[in-house]
Design a protein around this motif. Structure first.
Motif, PDB file in Angstrom:
ATOM      1  N   THR A 187       0.022   4.076  -8.514  1.00 52.92           N
ATOM      2  CA  THR A 187      -0.824   4.795  -7.572  1.00 52.92           C
ATOM      3  C   THR A 187      -1.554   5.910  -8.295  1.00 52.92           C
ATOM      4  O   THR A 187      -0.913   6.706  -8.974  1.00 52.92           O
ATOM      5  CB  THR A 187       0.031   5.413  -6.454  1.00 52.92           C
ATOM      6  OG1 THR A 187       0.609   4.376  -5.682  1.00 52.92           O
ATOM      7  CG2 THR A 187      -0.809   6.272  -5.549  1.00 52.92           C
TER       8      THR A 187
ATOM      9  N   LYS B 168      -5.164   4.320   0.230  1.00 55.67           N
ATOM     10  CA  LYS B 168      -3.853   4.449   0.841  1.00 55.67           C
ATOM     11  C   LYS B 168      -2.842   4.501  -0.281  1.00 55.67           C
ATOM     12  O   LYS B 168      -2.665   3.519  -1.016  1.00 55.67           O
ATOM     13  CB  LYS B 168      -3.568   3.271   1.777  1.00 55.67           C
ATOM     14  CG  LYS B 168      -4.090   3.496   3.163  1.00 55.67           C
ATOM     15  CD  LYS B 168      -3.354   2.603   4.142  1.00 55.67           C
ATOM     16  CE  LYS B 168      -3.405   3.174   5.547  1.00 55.67           C
ATOM     17  NZ  LYS B 168      -2.755   2.273   6.496  1.00 55.67           N
ATOM     18  N   GLN B 169      -2.201   5.638  -0.399  1.00 60.59           N
ATOM     19  CA  GLN B 169      -1.228   5.874  -1.443  1.00 60.59           C
ATOM     20  C   GLN B 169      -0.198   4.746  -1.446  1.00 60.59           C
ATOM     21  O   GLN B 169       0.360   4.402  -0.417  1.00 60.59           O
ATOM     22  CB  GLN B 169      -0.588   7.241  -1.179  1.00 60.59           C
ATOM     23  CG  GLN B 169       0.243   7.789  -2.293  1.00 60.59           C
ATOM     24  CD  GLN B 169       1.650   7.305  -2.204  1.00 60.59           C
ATOM     25  OE1 GLN B 169       2.148   7.031  -1.134  1.00 60.59           O
ATOM     26  NE2 GLN B 169       2.287   7.182  -3.337  1.00 60.59           N
ATOM     27  N   GLY B 170      -0.001   4.124  -2.619  1.00 59.49           N
ATOM     28  CA  GLY B 170       0.982   3.046  -2.744  1.00 59.49           C
ATOM     29  C   GLY B 170       0.497   1.699  -2.225  1.00 59.49           C
ATOM     30  O   GLY B 170       1.198   0.710  -2.342  1.00 59.49           O
ATOM     31  N   GLU B 171      -0.704   1.628  -1.635  1.00 60.22           N
ATOM     32  CA  GLU B 171      -1.178   0.359  -1.080  1.00 60.22           C
ATOM     33  C   GLU B 171      -2.444  -0.144  -1.762  1.00 60.22           C
ATOM     34  O   GLU B 171      -2.445  -1.169  -2.408  1.00 60.22           O
ATOM     35  CB  GLU B 171      -1.440   0.509   0.414  1.00 60.22           C
ATOM     36  CG  GLU B 171      -0.287   0.069   1.268  1.00 60.22           C
ATOM     37  CD  GLU B 171      -0.629   0.147   2.737  1.00 60.22           C
ATOM     38  OE1 GLU B 171      -1.216  -0.788   3.258  1.00 60.22           O
ATOM     39  OE2 GLU B 171      -0.317   1.190   3.358  1.00 60.22           O
ATOM     40  N   HIS B 172      -3.519   0.605  -1.608  1.00 65.56           N
ATOM     41  CA  HIS B 172      -4.779   0.127  -2.174  1.00 65.56           C
ATOM     42  C   HIS B 172      -5.829   1.219  -2.239  1.00 65.56           C
ATOM     43  O   HIS B 172      -5.719   2.256  -1.579  1.00 65.56           O
ATOM     44  CB  HIS B 172      -5.323  -1.046  -1.342  1.00 65.56           C
ATOM     45  CG  HIS B 172      -5.446  -0.724   0.113  1.00 65.56           C
ATOM     46  ND1 HIS B 172      -4.803  -1.423   1.090  1.00 65.56           N
ATOM     47  CD2 HIS B 172      -6.130   0.250   0.745  1.00 65.56           C
ATOM     48  CE1 HIS B 172      -5.077  -0.894   2.267  1.00 65.56           C
ATOM     49  NE2 HIS B 172      -5.878   0.131   2.077  1.00 65.56           N
TER      50      HIS B 172
ATOM     51  N   ILE C  99      -9.963   1.027  -1.716  1.00 61.37           N
ATOM     52  CA  ILE C  99     -11.054   0.109  -1.373  1.00 61.37           C
ATOM     53  C   ILE C  99     -12.387   0.813  -1.596  1.00 61.37           C
ATOM     54  O   ILE C  99     -12.597   1.929  -1.112  1.00 61.37           O
ATOM     55  CB  ILE C  99     -10.939  -0.374   0.088  1.00 61.37           C
ATOM     56  CG1 ILE C  99      -9.586  -1.050   0.293  1.00 61.37           C
ATOM     57  CG2 ILE C  99     -12.056  -1.356   0.417  1.00 61.37           C
ATOM     58  CD1 ILE C  99      -9.297  -1.407   1.725  1.00 61.37           C
TER      59      ILE C  99
ATOM     60  N   ARG D  30      -5.674  -3.381  -5.461  1.00 63.66           N
ATOM     61  CA  ARG D  30      -4.340  -3.442  -4.847  1.00 63.66           C
ATOM     62  C   ARG D  30      -3.339  -2.786  -5.786  1.00 63.66           C
ATOM     63  O   ARG D  30      -3.304  -3.090  -6.975  1.00 63.66           O
ATOM     64  CB  ARG D  30      -3.940  -4.890  -4.584  1.00 63.66           C
ATOM     65  CG  ARG D  30      -4.827  -5.563  -3.563  1.00 63.66           C
ATOM     66  CD  ARG D  30      -4.487  -7.020  -3.417  1.00 63.66           C
ATOM     67  NE  ARG D  30      -3.102  -7.223  -2.987  1.00 63.66           N
ATOM     68  CZ  ARG D  30      -2.555  -8.433  -2.877  1.00 63.66           C
ATOM     69  NH1 ARG D  30      -3.253  -9.515  -3.177  1.00 63.66           N
ATOM     70  NH2 ARG D  30      -1.309  -8.559  -2.487  1.00 63.66           N
ATOM     71  N   ILE D  31      -2.544  -1.894  -5.242  1.00 63.21           N
ATOM     72  CA  ILE D  31      -1.553  -1.207  -6.075  1.00 63.21           C
ATOM     73  C   ILE D  31      -0.277  -2.046  -6.092  1.00 63.21           C
ATOM     74  O   ILE D  31       0.410  -2.178  -5.079  1.00 63.21           O
ATOM     75  CB  ILE D  31      -1.296   0.215  -5.548  1.00 63.21           C
ATOM     76  CG1 ILE D  31      -2.605   1.012  -5.646  1.00 63.21           C
ATOM     77  CG2 ILE D  31      -0.181   0.898  -6.343  1.00 63.21           C
ATOM     78  CD1 ILE D  31      -2.654   2.242  -4.794  1.00 63.21           C
ATOM     79  N   ILE D  32      -0.022  -2.681  -7.233  1.00 60.22           N
ATOM     80  CA  ILE D  32       1.152  -3.547  -7.368  1.00 60.22           C
ATOM     81  C   ILE D  32       1.903  -3.104  -8.614  1.00 60.22           C
ATOM     82  O   ILE D  32       1.460  -3.332  -9.734  1.00 60.22           O
ATOM     83  CB  ILE D  32       0.736  -5.028  -7.486  1.00 60.22           C
ATOM     84  CG1 ILE D  32      -0.150  -5.420  -6.295  1.00 60.22           C
ATOM     85  CG2 ILE D  32       1.966  -5.919  -7.578  1.00 60.22           C
ATOM     86  CD1 ILE D  32      -0.659  -6.839  -6.344  1.00 60.22           C
ATOM     87  N   LYS D  33       3.029  -2.460  -8.406  1.00 61.96           N
ATOM     88  CA  LYS D  33       3.762  -1.895  -9.540  1.00 61.96           C
ATOM     89  C   LYS D  33       4.516  -2.958 -10.326  1.00 61.96           C
ATOM     90  O   LYS D  33       4.706  -2.816 -11.517  1.00 61.96           O
ATOM     91  CB  LYS D  33       4.756  -0.836  -9.056  1.00 61.96           C
ATOM     92  CG  LYS D  33       4.086   0.413  -8.565  1.00 61.96           C
ATOM     93  CD  LYS D  33       5.122   1.395  -8.057  1.00 61.96           C
ATOM     94  CE  LYS D  33       5.776   2.137  -9.195  1.00 61.96           C
ATOM     95  NZ  LYS D  33       5.038   3.315  -9.609  1.00 61.96           N
TER      96      LYS D  33
ATOM     97  N   LYS E 225       4.472   6.279   5.676  1.00 58.41           N
ATOM     98  CA  LYS E 225       5.241   5.168   5.115  1.00 58.41           C
ATOM     99  C   LYS E 225       6.268   4.622   6.085  1.00 58.41           C
ATOM    100  O   LYS E 225       6.760   3.512   5.908  1.00 58.41           O
ATOM    101  CB  LYS E 225       5.985   5.633   3.854  1.00 58.41           C
ATOM    102  CG  LYS E 225       5.084   6.178   2.789  1.00 58.41           C
ATOM    103  CD  LYS E 225       4.242   5.085   2.225  1.00 58.41           C
ATOM    104  CE  LYS E 225       3.196   5.641   1.305  1.00 58.41           C
ATOM    105  NZ  LYS E 225       2.280   4.641   0.849  1.00 58.41           N
TER     106      LYS E 225
ATOM    107  N   SER F 285       5.920  -4.918  -3.447  1.00 56.44           N
ATOM    108  CA  SER F 285       4.929  -3.841  -3.266  1.00 56.44           C
ATOM    109  C   SER F 285       4.750  -3.509  -1.784  1.00 56.44           C
ATOM    110  O   SER F 285       3.638  -3.324  -1.316  1.00 56.44           O
ATOM    111  CB  SER F 285       3.572  -4.228  -3.864  1.00 56.44           C
ATOM    112  OG  SER F 285       3.704  -4.511  -5.215  1.00 56.44           O
TER     113      SER F 285
ATOM    114  N   PRO G 225       4.494  -1.236   1.185  1.00 58.42           N
ATOM    115  CA  PRO G 225       4.135   0.189   1.158  1.00 58.42           C
ATOM    116  C   PRO G 225       4.997   1.049   2.061  1.00 58.42           C
ATOM    117  O   PRO G 225       4.511   1.669   2.999  1.00 58.42           O
ATOM    118  CB  PRO G 225       2.684   0.176   1.625  1.00 58.42           C
ATOM    119  CG  PRO G 225       2.596  -1.023   2.511  1.00 58.42           C
ATOM    120  CD  PRO G 225       3.551  -2.039   1.980  1.00 58.42           C
TER     121      PRO G 225
ATOM    122  N   GLU H 215       9.016   6.026  -6.409  1.00 64.08           N
ATOM    123  CA  GLU H 215       7.925   6.639  -7.174  1.00 64.08           C
ATOM    124  C   GLU H 215       8.113   8.139  -7.334  1.00 64.08           C
ATOM    125  O   GLU H 215       7.839   8.699  -8.393  1.00 64.08           O
ATOM    126  CB  GLU H 215       6.579   6.379  -6.489  1.00 64.08           C
ATOM    127  CG  GLU H 215       6.061   4.981  -6.718  1.00 64.08           C
ATOM    128  CD  GLU H 215       4.699   4.744  -6.088  1.00 64.08           C
ATOM    129  OE1 GLU H 215       4.044   5.725  -5.686  1.00 64.08           O
ATOM    130  OE2 GLU H 215       4.299   3.578  -5.991  1.00 64.08           O
TER     131      GLU H 215
END
Lengths: 523, 325
Positions: free
Chosen positions: A41, A200-204, A206, A227-230, B98, B272, B274, B282
């Motif tokens: 993120t 969106k923190q941790g999501e995406h 755009i 897309r946020i994919i860890k 969240k 992933s 959210p 994190e």
């Protein structure tokens, strides 16, 4: 002569092939949504106050910089249609394009350039980028003159990529702390080819095409979804099943080799020259056995780079012999490289006054590492040094800050480290070797290395206007450091950009994904 | 009256517990070497010392421990969980953003595991030595003991890569802009694999427990009476035995409330998702003290409320608890 003609012919033929390839079926197309992946993120989307590779990708789409670079490290016009460096190197004049607008419709003027320089100077983590800039004059709305205290050739790279993002004065000049400004992540007003739709923190993240972008007809894409994919495995599956079109900074050798096999994907190490990521073995040169240069040289001879490249990196990374990335024009690979030689290593250790005891052990050393990914390298160093009588203990840190603290205070003997060049050597290379930057936190001169000759060369190089002379200075610097071995340089990071073959013109310039992708399109 | 007294005592204990949670966690975070300035520096590719010190000063990290702790407790008493250093947002806002995703994932998984688990448990209790009973036991224990990052990944490889039925990550496909129904279907498609992964852990607990209690109940006198009355097996099990064997299962389900955060961390990471688990993970990596403390505080609160609710539910289901207080 015959040879020359032959070469010319070949060159012309090659050029015409390239040209025809560019016209036949490869014309950029407008429209489409590019789905990309971010491995983390972004903390803040405003690159004026936040550096780093995760902010770089969205940051360079949201904000434009005065210059951009082509694949050959040559500056190209971007927000500045032309620029001029004075004879004495003390003023740099930027002539801005006239039709540039921020995403809220306000014109981008020289006032915004002056404001952005102020903010970056005050809040960006890399102080050396704009330290010599004394003031910025704005004689008219489209001319900005940067006044320097000394010639500053690093400024050119510092004005490109994500490093000098032009931010709107009418938004960020409201007196709030720019580091925590509420509009760094929402309702963001940028200057780049894409505008923010949603973060969106941790999501995406755009992004959407900015229709009033100052380059006619660009960008080609309508939308970018990041897309946020860890989880790296999830990104790999997403690339394989076509859900993700493009992902930068893929760094796991097994994943890269697996992705290379997919017919619809291309995995390339291009696009990381300016960020310049390097892996190395760092020594504490102030205390303990590693304060002896012969010990450091012996260790270098006992650690086999080829093993690391073949058995740990599976040929996804290349050898690096100095602290400058091999893709950089300043790289000089013609230095002492310490090939594997156990006899020599043993002889050097004997000379240094560390004989083997009855158990065949000379002395003990510790090795640290900052993230789990480099554990194999660390274990390999332990095994390799055992052969020359050095008993290595691996010290595991619970997390990054724990390791960073040890490094920043020089509480270590050896450590595996990963450091980036960040464009010009002044920005990301000098910090590791200057006497004035010893033990100033992680990624400073944590080796405690001090060589007055090196200090002098780096100081001269930072002011040298002539590119050839500058190159020669850095060549000499790299030779001296290779001889002193405060660091044993091993390899580049195996960063790869992986993209679906539907993607046309992926970002493979020197800044990679940390540059505007206004020319990228979907076939 | 006894009920009110019980609740009041619970709330008092809860207050003390929450204070202890704050002090303990704050102290532990403080003892660890390094701080959030280091992780911010990591996210930026390094930073000059000047900038690091400025970050520490901005967030008050240069003040003595006791001052930092005091100011944090003061804030919490005013229902303010503070400001995240790493995400530059208020912590309560982060958590509330969240929470829905995690609740959706965990509650669905819990519900699924409870229904299927109890059913399997009851089924295998009837023929404890039958082949199908052994199969259920094996299946449940396998789900329980397989690490979720492994089973989750296997599901991904199977159903996202080889048979491309389900998406690989996230909670929704942002390129789909449809009506409510289309979006709901999209979310369900994203939910299937993480829910199955998470439910497989709980499933073992519920099926084993309900099997054991059911077997015990089936051996008791009143069941024999019911049998001699000529009731069918089905009537005996679902009308008489099930109700009495449920209360340990409900207690267990209540205790699993804590899994709203803890159990979901790994599953959320693999897919992933959210949710709070990803945020917790994190922020621990980033050493973002206010966010970590906020999440721990919140999960302590959830556990306490969860236990209270379990207690109340048991009072409704089982009259013996009511009289014994």
């Amino acid at each position: 002569m015959k040879n020359l003609i032959k070469k010319l012919l070949v060159a012309t033929a090659a050029a015409s092939i390239v040209a025809s390839a560019a016209t036949a079926g490869d014309t950029p197309k407008r429209g489409g949504t590019l789905i990309t992946a971010l491995g983390n993120t972004p903390r803040v989307l405003n690159p004026a106050v936040q550096s780093g590779i995760v902010t770089g990708f969205p940051g360079a789409q949201l904000f434009a910089s005065p210059l951009r670079y082509d694949e050959d490290w040559t500056p190209q016009p971007y927000l500045a249609k032309s620029w001029d460096v004075s004879e004495d190197g003390l003023t740099v004049t930027l002539n801005l394009v006239e039709n540039a607008k921020f995403h809220d419709g306000a014109p981008i003027t020289s006032e915004d350039i002056a404001f952005s320089v102020d903010i970056i100077k005050a809040h960006h983590p890399f102080k050396s980028m704009f330290a010599p800039v004394q003031s910025v004059d704005t004689p008219d709305a489209h001319t900005a003159v940067l006044n320097l205290s000394q010639p500053h050739p690093a400024l050119m790279l510092a004005m490109s990529g994500q490093l000098m993002s032009i931010i709107p004065k009418h938004i960020y000049g409201d007196g709030q702390d720019p580091k925590n400004h509420p509009r760094n992540n929402v309702d963001l007003v940028g200057s780049g080819p894409f505008k923010l739709v949603e973060f969106k923190q941790g999501e995406h993240v755009i992004l959407e095409r900015f229709d009033d972008f100052f380059i006619e007809g660009r960008p080609y894409l309508d939308k970018i979804v990041m897309r946020i994919i860890k989880d790296p495995q999830a990104r790999v599956i997403g690339l394989e099943n076509g859900e993700i079109h493009l992902s930068g900074f893929e760094s796991q050798p097994r994943n890269i080799n697996r992705l290379k096999k997919a017919d619809h994907l291309t995995a390339t190490p291009e696009g990381y020259g300016a960020i310049g990521p390097l892996d190395w073995l760092a020594f504490n040169t102030k205390e303990g056995p590693t304060s002896n240069v012969k010990v450091r040289q012996a260790i270098a001879h006992a650690v086999d780079k080829n093993f690391i490249l073949k058995a740990i990196m599976f040929d996804t990374a290349v050898e690096a012999n100095t602290g400058i990335h091999p893709d950089s024009p300043f790289y000089n690979g013609n230095v002492e490289t310490y090939p594997l030689d156990l006899d020599k290593a043993n002889a050097l250790l004997d000379e240094a006054g560390f004989p083997k005891d009855s158990d065949g052990i000379r002395f003990g050393l510790t090795i640290d590492f900052g993230w789990p990914g480099v554990k194999p390298q660390v274990e390999y160093v332990r095994a390799a040094l055992k052969k020359v009588g050095i008993d290595v203990t691996v010290r595991t840190s619970a997390d990054f800050p724990t390791w960073a603290k040890k490094m920043g205070t020089m509480d270590f003997q050896m450590s595996w480290d990963t450091v980036f060049n960040w464009g010009d050597p002044v920005i990301g290379v000098h910090r590791t070797y200057l006497t004035s930057n010893i033990a100033k936190g992680v990624w400073s001169n944590t080796q405690g290395y001090s060589n007055s000759k090196v200090d002098e060369i780096l100081d001269t190089a930072s002011k040298e206007k002539d590119p050839e002379k500058r190159k020669a200075l850095y060549a000499e610097f790299q030779q001296i450091v290779a001889g002193d071995v405060p660091i044993y340089f091993t390899n580049t990071l195996p960063y790869h950009t992986v993209y679906n073959n539907k993607v046309g013109n992926p970002p493979l310039g020197i800044w990679g994904t940390s540059s505007p992708i206004d020319m990228t399109y979907l076939k | 009256m006894a009920l009110l007294y019980a609740i009041a005592t619970r709330i008092m204990y809860a207050g003390i517990l929450l204070l202890a949670v704050i002090i303990l966690n704050f102290g532990m975070m403080h003892l660890a070497p390094g701080d959030v300035a280091d992780s911010i520096s990591q996210s930026m590719g390094g930073a000059d010392e000047e900038v690091l010190n400025e970050i520490r000063a901005t967030y008050g990290l240069d003040r003595p421990f006791i001052v930092q702790l005091g100011s944090y407790i003061g804030k919490v008493l005013r229902f303010d969980l503070g400001y995240s250093f790493f995400y530059t947002q208020p912590v309560s806002q982060l958590i509330l953003q969240k929470l829905p995703a995690t609740l959706l994932l965990v509650l669905t998984a819990q519900f699924l595991a409870l229904i299927v688990g109890v059913f399997l448990g009851v089924y295998s209790a009837q023929r404890p030595n039958g082949l199908s009973s052994h199969f259920v036991s094996f299946f449940a224990l396998f789900g329980y003991s397989a690490p979720v990052f492994w089973s989750g990944l296997l599901l991904l490889i199977g159903f996202s890569l080889h048979i491309q039925w389900f998406p690989v990550a996230g909670m929704r496909d942002v390129t789909i802009e449809g009506n409510f129904l289309e979006e709901a279907i999209d979310i369900i498609r994203h939910m299937v694999l993480p829910v199955i992964t998470l439910a497989s852990i709980f499933l073992a607990l519920y099926s084993r427990l309900s099997r054991a209690t059911m077997m015990e109940v089936l051996g008791s006198d009143y069941i024999r009476t019911a049998k001699s009355k000529g009731l069918t097996d089905r009537e005996i099990i679902y009308k008489h035995a099930l109700k009495n064997s449920l209360s340990p299962v409900i207690t267990l389900a209540g205790l699993q409330f804590s899994a709203v955060v803890s159990g979901a961390i790994l599953v959320e990471s693999v897919f992933s998702w959210p949710g709070l688990g990803t945020l917790a993970f994190e922020s621990i990596i980033a050493r973002d003290t206010p966010t970590i403390l906020g999440i721990l505080f919140f999960s302590a609160l959830v556990v306490i409320v969860g236990n209270l609710l379990t207690d109340l539910t048991l009072r409704l289901v089982d009259p013996r608890v009511r009289t014994n207080g």
